[in-house]
Scaffold this active site. Sequence first.
Site, PDB file in Angstrom:
ATOM      1  N   ASP A 183       4.037  -4.067  -5.944  1.00 11.35           N
ATOM      2  CA  ASP A 183       4.356  -5.504  -5.519  1.00 11.35           C
ATOM      3  C   ASP A 183       5.812  -5.536  -5.441  1.00 11.35           C
ATOM      4  O   ASP A 183       6.437  -5.831  -4.443  1.00 11.35           O
ATOM      5  CB  ASP A 183       4.008  -6.388  -6.204  1.00 11.35           C
ATOM      6  CG  ASP A 183       2.223  -7.044  -6.058  1.00 11.35           C
ATOM      7  OD1 ASP A 183       1.923  -6.386  -4.918  1.00 11.35           O
ATOM      8  OD2 ASP A 183       2.003  -7.943  -6.745  1.00 11.35           O
ATOM      9  N   GLU A 210       0.828  -0.956  -0.040  1.00  9.01           N
ATOM     10  CA  GLU A 210       0.014  -0.044  -0.109  1.00  9.01           C
ATOM     11  C   GLU A 210       0.802   1.266   0.097  1.00  9.01           C
ATOM     12  O   GLU A 210       0.475   2.227  -0.664  1.00  9.01           O
ATOM     13  CB  GLU A 210      -0.940  -0.158   1.074  1.00  9.01           C
ATOM     14  CG  GLU A 210      -1.777  -1.151   1.319  1.00  9.01           C
ATOM     15  CD  GLU A 210      -2.859  -1.106   0.077  1.00  9.01           C
ATOM     16  OE1 GLU A 210      -3.211  -0.002  -0.540  1.00  9.01           O
ATOM     17  OE2 GLU A 210      -3.288  -2.295  -0.402  1.00  9.01           O
TER      18      GLU A 210
END
Length: 435
Positions: free
Chosen positions: A366, A285
């Site tokens: 990611d 995030e």
Amino acid sequence: MKGSTVSAQAILALYLVVFLLALGWEAVLEVLNIRHVRKNAGTVPRAFASTVDAGTYARSVSYTLARAKLGLIAGACSAAALLAVVLTGLLGIMDSFVRSLPVHPYLQGIVFIAGTSLLFGLIGLPFSLYSTFSLEARFGFNRTTPLLFLVDALKSLGISAVIGVPVLLGLFWFMDRAGTFWWAWAFGAMSVLQLLMNVLSPLLIAPLFNRFTPLPEGLLKERIVALARKLGFRTSGIFVVDSSRRSRHTNAYFTGLGRAKRIVLFDTLVKVSTEEEIVSVLAHEMGHEKRHHVTKGIAVSLLLSLAGFWILSLLLHWVPLYQAFGFGQPGYHALLVLLAFCSGPFTLFLQPLFAMWSRRHEYEADRFAARGVGSAAGLKSALLRLSRDNLSNLTPHPMYSFFHYSHPTLAERIAALDRLETTLHPPLQGKPFSL
Ligand SMILES: [Zn+2]
């Protein structure tokens, strides 16, 4: 007069063609996806053979199929209702009725928009009830009681009224009084309001539905704070939300803007995940923020809304458009309702572009997370756990995921993380004791 009647018919025909094409395409994708899931239902896909057990996989297949079928039926019913409203001239009848009310025209407009929203809300209600109390309950997810459902619905209605009425009054005023460039002024005002809502809604609205408690002191909090410091991420706090009041689904998210940004963890996630998994999810995030995905997203949505306001300004006085949908005359509220009817089908072609853009950001976040934490293992096991716990579809049809998925499929993400892991921790070259 005759000329304008002809073009009203042409507009209605164009709308119907685009609407039916969009509806048909959505149905084709849904059916393709259902058949693809059924075809792969027999055995756990090879990519997940060691991580997902047969029982969980079978349940995820049934859950995916049940939701897809409900989606198809709900979509067909709301499309039928919309067509009925458009083709029977109901909009025109409602419009004449509100115009006969002895109140200010702006208030007539608000009654019209509230009436239409309520009508479509009621059409969707049985599906929402079935989804919550039958489908979600059958798979062990639902924890919402009928009373909570009712209270939530009333609260949402209240909030819509408190925010929606002043916003609509403002919009009507801009359209009415702000001159040729009303659309630019309205855009400016709406953008400021939108940014303000981003900051205020986690503080004022979200607490009306859930309790947010600061994450207790301890190892998990220390690790998250250390990670935020290492990655240069500012936050105004880490909170646990009591999402288990409504559902057993798990998740984590960021909310707010700039320094007012909060990290929110579902209590259902905290309960079942390891610290390493939670830290990896949060690093992902933070990656969205540090790679400016949030800012880019806001910039693009502002641009789109500017274009939307400009298009509205071109259509505002175009009489045949109103005639096409059964209105006797142009009206501010009529234009806003037509925008709601048309925007979906006419912008369907943008959907895969946005999905593609979003998936690129997910890969980037990611990579950011795996590098930030120093390993892809935590994120990988977190993604697998989220997918298992939420019974996500492991075998979406490629066309379906290409069109609809804002995130890469689990198999794609895991494969990318595996490739990344080999660059973070390269395997030893050659065998030290080879003969
Ligand atoms: Zn993400």
